[in-house]
Every structure is written in structure tokens, then in C-alpha cells.
Motif scaffolding. Structure first.
Motif, mmCIF file in Angstrom:
data_model
loop_
_atom_site.group_PDB
_atom_site.id
_atom_site.type_symbol
_atom_site.label_atom_id
_atom_site.label_comp_id
_atom_site.label_asym_id
_atom_site.label_seq_id
_atom_site.Cartn_x
_atom_site.Cartn_y
_atom_site.Cartn_z
ATOM 1 N N GLN B 185 -13.464 -11.042 20.752
ATOM 2 C CA GLN B 185 -14.842 -10.680 20.405
ATOM 3 C C GLN B 185 -15.842 -11.840 20.630
ATOM 4 O OE1 GLN B 185 -16.675 -11.736 17.494
ATOM 5 N NE2 GLN B 185 -18.447 -10.553 18.218
ATOM 6 N N PRO B 186 -15.480 -13.082 20.220
ATOM 7 C CA PRO B 186 -16.462 -14.166 20.383
ATOM 8 C C PRO B 186 -16.818 -14.464 21.843
ATOM 9 C CG PRO B 186 -14.689 -14.816 18.885
ATOM 10 C CD PRO B 186 -14.271 -13.534 19.515
ATOM 11 N N ILE B 187 -15.901 -14.193 22.797
ATOM 12 C CA ILE B 187 -16.209 -14.549 24.183
ATOM 13 C C ILE B 187 -16.609 -13.335 25.014
ATOM 14 C CG2 ILE B 187 -14.704 -16.575 24.134
ATOM 15 C CD1 ILE B 187 -12.736 -14.927 25.922
ATOM 16 N N ALA B 188 -16.547 -12.143 24.408
ATOM 17 C CA ALA B 188 -16.853 -10.919 25.159
ATOM 18 C C ALA B 188 -18.365 -10.711 25.251
ATOM 19 C CB ALA B 188 -16.219 -9.727 24.466
ATOM 20 N N ARG B 189 -18.784 -9.967 26.292
ATOM 21 C CA ARG B 189 -20.190 -9.553 26.332
ATOM 22 C C ARG B 189 -20.382 -8.454 25.292
ATOM 23 N NH1 ARG B 189 -22.718 -7.714 31.866
ATOM 24 N NH2 ARG B 189 -20.479 -7.716 32.150
ATOM 25 N N SER B 190 -19.426 -7.525 25.272
ATOM 26 C CA SER B 190 -19.440 -6.521 24.207
ATOM 27 C C SER B 190 -18.004 -6.167 23.883
ATOM 28 C CB SER B 190 -20.193 -5.271 24.662
ATOM 29 O OG SER B 190 -19.399 -4.537 25.579
ATOM 30 N N MET B 191 -17.757 -5.821 22.641
ATOM 31 C CA MET B 191 -16.405 -5.480 22.206
ATOM 32 C C MET B 191 -16.429 -4.137 21.502
ATOM 33 S SD MET B 191 -13.178 -5.957 21.705
ATOM 34 C CE MET B 191 -12.716 -7.639 22.083
ATOM 35 N N THR B 192 -15.534 -3.236 21.958
ATOM 36 C CA THR B 192 -15.374 -1.946 21.293
ATOM 37 C C THR B 192 -13.897 -1.768 20.955
ATOM 38 O OG1 THR B 192 -17.133 -1.049 22.665
ATOM 39 C CG2 THR B 192 -15.788 0.540 21.459
ATOM 40 N N LEU B 193 -13.615 -1.371 19.738
ATOM 41 C CA LEU B 193 -12.252 -1.026 19.352
ATOM 42 C C LEU B 193 -12.207 0.486 19.186
ATOM 43 C CD1 LEU B 193 -9.336 -1.693 18.340
ATOM 44 C CD2 LEU B 193 -10.311 -1.929 16.046
ATOM 45 N N LEU B 194 -11.232 1.106 19.853
ATOM 46 C CA LEU B 194 -11.098 2.560 19.783
ATOM 47 C C LEU B 194 -9.737 2.892 19.186
ATOM 48 C CD1 LEU B 194 -12.195 5.419 20.718
ATOM 49 C CD2 LEU B 194 -10.917 5.053 22.828
ATOM 50 N N HIS B 195 -9.754 3.735 18.158
ATOM 51 C CA HIS B 195 -8.492 4.133 17.535
ATOM 52 C C HIS B 195 -8.600 5.604 17.151
ATOM 53 C CE1 HIS B 195 -4.704 3.877 15.599
ATOM 54 N NE2 HIS B 195 -5.139 3.838 14.349
ATOM 55 N N ARG B 196 -7.485 6.294 17.111
ATOM 56 C CA ARG B 196 -7.542 7.742 16.921
ATOM 57 C C ARG B 196 -7.905 8.157 15.494
ATOM 58 N NH1 ARG B 196 -3.546 10.553 14.316
ATOM 59 N NH2 ARG B 196 -1.862 9.233 13.581
ATOM 60 N N ARG B 197 -7.760 7.230 14.550
ATOM 61 C CA ARG B 197 -8.099 7.555 13.154
ATOM 62 C C ARG B 197 -8.680 6.313 12.496
ATOM 63 N NH1 ARG B 197 -2.572 6.543 9.896
ATOM 64 N NH2 ARG B 197 -1.668 5.103 11.394
ATOM 65 N N ASP B 198 -9.398 6.517 11.398
ATOM 66 C CA ASP B 198 -10.037 5.390 10.725
ATOM 67 C C ASP B 198 -9.095 4.793 9.693
ATOM 68 O OD1 ASP B 198 -11.867 3.516 10.121
ATOM 69 O OD2 ASP B 198 -13.310 4.856 9.150
ATOM 70 N N ASP B 199 -7.887 4.484 10.160
ATOM 71 C CA ASP B 199 -6.821 3.995 9.297
ATOM 72 C C ASP B 199 -5.966 3.123 10.205
ATOM 73 O OD1 ASP B 199 -5.465 3.833 6.956
ATOM 74 O OD2 ASP B 199 -5.127 6.000 6.760
ATOM 75 N N PHE B 200 -5.620 1.920 9.752
ATOM 76 C CA PHE B 200 -4.972 0.984 10.672
ATOM 77 C C PHE B 200 -3.627 0.496 10.142
ATOM 78 C CE2 PHE B 200 -9.413 1.078 11.567
ATOM 79 C CZ PHE B 200 -9.492 0.969 12.949
ATOM 80 N N ARG B 201 -2.670 0.341 11.055
ATOM 81 C CA ARG B 201 -1.375 -0.211 10.661
ATOM 82 C C ARG B 201 -1.443 -1.735 10.549
ATOM 83 N NH1 ARG B 201 -0.639 2.146 15.131
ATOM 84 N NH2 ARG B 201 0.203 0.316 16.159
ATOM 85 N N ALA B 202 -2.436 -2.322 11.180
ATOM 86 C CA ALA B 202 -2.531 -3.785 11.252
ATOM 87 C C ALA B 202 -2.689 -4.408 9.868
ATOM 88 C CB ALA B 202 -3.703 -4.169 12.140
#
Lengths: 106, 352
Positions: B185-202
Motif C-alpha cells: 500500500q505505501p508504494i502503490a499508486r492505488s491499492m484495492t483489496l477484494l474479498h468475497r465476504r466482509d470477514d477475513f481469515r487473516a
């Protein structure tokens, strides 16, 4: 005994008989239903037995448990009615169950 | 036939390890092969593409119970791995993790093996214990994705600079997806995270960090799925995604999909071995392949009556070791001994 109908992406159907107690994945594998790969053998560890449960049967088959939800992250084109069929146990109440096989299992 | 290839020899000049045996695969069967070979005074080098030992037991079902290991009424994949590591400790194998054997060529009565990291082995015997093949990242079944791989679509990050000042889309909800979202994210021009649900295993703290970036307007979180990739000559121009609000086009030129791993036979297919439906046929006396001195044990092999069980792989490892001994020590007579009573075996095991 329960009759389960598998509908392929091309619309063709296959009706298999399954004994109560086995899983829908096992019923599919025993009857060579195409498109159900079940790479991990039913451990809920691979997401290659992904199916879409017919909306009419959604209540009877129930919702995926947390582990299954996590594994569904690894499936493709996941929808409201997505399940991993190794996690659906066949019961007599599921006689008539209809599931759709996705176009791809990854 | 295996080909001799001098170019390969030169390419792999960095770090050459000369050894008696290289075991490909650190799953339960590869680990037990270390034991059986060790009892016969053969020290092993073990190579595995995963960054940990245990193979499928560790990667697919570390916490799931196994009920058919003789003498262990119930054991989890991770416990079995740990126990095997304990059992083979006296034979101090060398592990080369996170590496895949890409090349195997015969050189006289030895083999030269080269890993994808450029490490090379010169060995008398090869034991393929590769199970279902090597674990490789899953490729999302999007039309034409192959054309973008390695230029716009990546399954891992080798060089962060490839992502600098790019419009990046990370897909997935596990630790890899979240870690790379936060790192890039800090070095990107833009960052998008796409996931199928609003719940994360991370890990929760990474999720929290990501949500903070979203709240501060430094990146976007979208809930949905990728439906199409568009671009020319391997250069991605835009990505179509489907969210609950409908289809949307995003200006994206780098995609990192994280959909877990699947098993692929991989380079083994190019080693000149006879193959039958992605399995390696072997005899049932020595578990040797069509090429002398190359053995195949565990799930990767095939013979009439084969059962893909861990216990079958253990048996295969024991018989393989007998024949490997004859190749490695052609002048030594092998005396059959039991660990229960043989003082020389007990010495090797460090129990005497």
C-alpha cells in the motif's frame, strides 16, 4: 435413501441414490458425477467439491460452518447458495435434493 | 531416456552438494524414508517446495485426525509430522525448504538435480516422494489470465519494485492477501483489496490495520469477485469486478490473487520417467521407476493394487532403502537386523 440430482453447467442432469450418513460429495464420487473433484478426499481442505444448492433446499441443507466458510474463500464464483458438498451429510430429509455443479472447480 | 545437458550444468555452478541420496518431498513418506535410509548408513538431503515439513499433513490438514496409522489410534497431521521429525533426528537430514527440483539429468552413474533457487545436487540415488506433486498457487479460472501472468498478474511478490506506483488489486482474505496489501500500500499508486465476504481469515491485527487504511481513505476494500481481466500484450488495463451493487470496472495494472495452493505434478513430468495418468509406475520389490536409481514412493507412485495410504508409503520406503543401499555401497553386504535387538542399529539411533 435419498435421491440427489446434480445439474451440470450445460443443463444435463444426473440423479444418484445416496444412503443416509454419507456425504453429498461421496455420493457424487461413487457415481462419477463430473466436476466434483474432491482433491482432499473430504477433509474440508481444498474447496474442489463446490456446488450451488438449489434455493428450495437451502434451509434443509443449512448454512456452512466457519471452517467451510473459510475454505469457500478458495473456491471460484462463490454465491449465496455455495456449499462444499463434502460438508453436507445425506439424511432422509434430503430426499429430492438438487445441487448445481459450477463451471469450474479452479 | 534422460538427456545430458551441459547448459544446465553450467547454469547451476553455484553451490553444488554431493550426496548419496536426495529425497524429493518432505511429507510423511519422505520423512520416514530418511529413517529407513539412515538405518542403512545413508544420509539424506530432503527438498520440498513448501516452507515447512509435513507435506499435505502440514499444509492441508494439520489439525485433522488420522485414524489409520498403525499403533496410533488417532493422530493429527501435525502431530504425525512432529513425531516423524523426532524419529529421524538421529540421522540429521538436511532440509532444503521452499525449493523445487526443476531439473534432473543423468551424469554417468549419478544425477544432477537443480532447484528453482539455483542450488544443485550431485547424487547417486533419487527418491521421489512427492505425493500429489508440488504445491502451486491456484490460478483463478478467468479467461485469458495466462497471458497476464508474470507481467501483470503475480501469485507471489519477488520484487516489491515491480509494484511501485502501480494500481494494485489484491484478491483474497487470508494472511498472504492482507500482508501484501499492507506491505505494498505505501508504494502503490492505488491499492484495492477484494474479498468475497466482509470477514477475513487473516490475523485480526492485520485486518484492523487494513480497515484503518480504508477509513483514512488510503486504500479501498471491495466485497465481491473478479469477473474479467482486460488488456493487451500482457499489460493489464482494467479489471471487472462484481459486487452486490453490480458490475464495476477498475483501472488496475497489477493483480495479486491469493486463492490457496493446489497440487500439480510440475517438472517431474519432464524427467523422462514413464508416467501413467500423472503417477509414476514402479515395481513392488524395490519401488524403482523406469530409470534405475530413481525410486518413487508414497502417493506419487503406481503399481497394481496401489492404495494411497501413508502406511503403504512407509512400507515402500523400507524396501526402497534396501535397493538404494546396494547402489550406494555396492561392496557391502546388507545384514537384515531389527531395531529391537541390533546393537549396531541402536547405536545409530543413539539409544545405546
Amino acid at each position: 435413501m435419498a435421491k440427489i440430482t446434480f445439474i451440470q453447467p450445460d443443463g444435463s442432469t444426473q440423479v444418484v441414490e445416496a444412503k443416509a450418513g454419507i456425504t453429498v460429495m461421496e455420493a457424487a464420487k461413487m457415481n462419477d458425477v463430473p466436476g466434483i473433484e474432491a482433491e482432499c478426499g473430504g477433509a474440508c481442505a481444498c474447496a474442489t467439491c463446490h456446488v450451488y444448492v438449489d434455493p428450495q433446499w437451502k434451509a434443509a441443507t443449512g448454512a456452512p460452518a466457519e471452517m467451510e466458510e473459510d475454505m469457500l474463500d478458495f473456491a471460484f464464483d462463490v454465491r449465496e447458495e455455495s456449499r462444499l458438498c463434502c460438508q453436507i451429510k445425506v439424511t432422509d430429509a434430503l430426499d429430492g435434493l438438487v445441487v448445481r455443479v459450477p463451471a469450474k472447480q479452479f | 531416456m534422460l538427456i545430458e545437458n551441459p547448459e544446465v550444468r553450467d547454469a547451476a555452478a553455484s553451490g553444488l552438494i554431493e550426496t548419496d541420496v536426495v529425497i524429493i518431498g518432505a511429507g510423511p513418506v519422505g520423512l520416514f524414508a530418511v529413517f529407513e535410509l539412515g538405518l542403512l548408513d545413508i544420509r539424506s538431503h530432503v527438498v520440498d517446495i513448501l516452507d515447512k515439513v509435513g507435506g499435505q499433513c502440514a499444509e492441508l490438514y494439520p489439525e485433522k485426525p488420522i485414524y489409520d496409522i498403525p499403533g496410533l489410534p488417532v493422530v493429527t497431521g501435525q502431530q504425525l509430522t512432529d513425531q516423524l521429525m523426532e524419529q529421524i533426528k538421529p540421522f540429521s537430514p538436511t532440509f532444503h525448504l521452499g525449493e523445487r527440483i526443476d531439473v534432473l539429468v543423468r551424469e554417468g552413474d549419478r544425477f544432477r538435480l537443480v532447484t528453482d533457487a539455483g542450488n544443485a545436487f550431485l547424487t547417486k540415488v533419487v527418491v521421489i516422494a512427492a505425493g500429489g506433486g508440488s504445491f502451486t498457487p491456484k490460478r483463478p479460472p478467468l479467461e485469458g489470465i495466462e497471458a497476464f501472468e508474470g507481467t501483470s498478474v503475480f501469485y507471489s511478490v519477488r520484487r516489491m519494485d515491480d509494484f511501485r506506483d502501480r494500481d494494485i488489486l489484491v484478491v483474497g482474505g487470508g494472511d498472504s492477501a492482507l500482508d501484501w496489501t499492507l506491505n505494498l500500500q505505501p508504494i502503490a499508486r492505488s491499492m484495492t483489496l477484494l474479498h468475497r465476504r466482509d470477514d477475513f481469515r487473516a490475523a485480526p491485527h492485520s485486518v484492523e490495520q487494513m480497515r484503518r487504511l480504508v477509513a483514512d481513505g488510503n486504500m479501498r476494500l471491495a466485497i465481491g469477485q473478479v469477473t474479467a481481466l482486460e488488456g493487451e500484450n500482457g499489460e493489464l488495463r482494467q479489471v471487472k469486478i462484481k459486487t452486490k451493487d453490480g458490475e464495476e470496472e477498475l483501472k488496475i495494472d497489477r493483480v495479486l490473487p491469493f486463492f490457496g495452493l493446489t497440487m500439480k505434478l510440475g517438472p517431474i513430468a519432464d524427467w523422462g520417467l514413464n508416467l501413467e495418468e500423472n503417477l509414476i509406475p514402479v515395481d513392488t520389490e524395490k519401488f524403482e521407476t523406469s530409470e534405475p536409481r530413481i525410486f518413487a514412493i508414497g502417493d506419487i507412485n503406481w503399481y497394481p493394487g496401489k492404495l494411497k495410504l501413508i502406511l503403504s508409503g512407509f512400507h515402500e520406503a523400507a524396501l526402497m532403502a534396501q535397493r538404494a543401499h546396494a547402489y550406494i555401497y555396492p561392496d557391502k553386504k546388507l545384514l537384515f537386523q531389527y531395531t529391537t535387538s541390533s546393537s549396531s542399529l541402536q547405536k545409530k539411533l543413539g539409544v545405546k
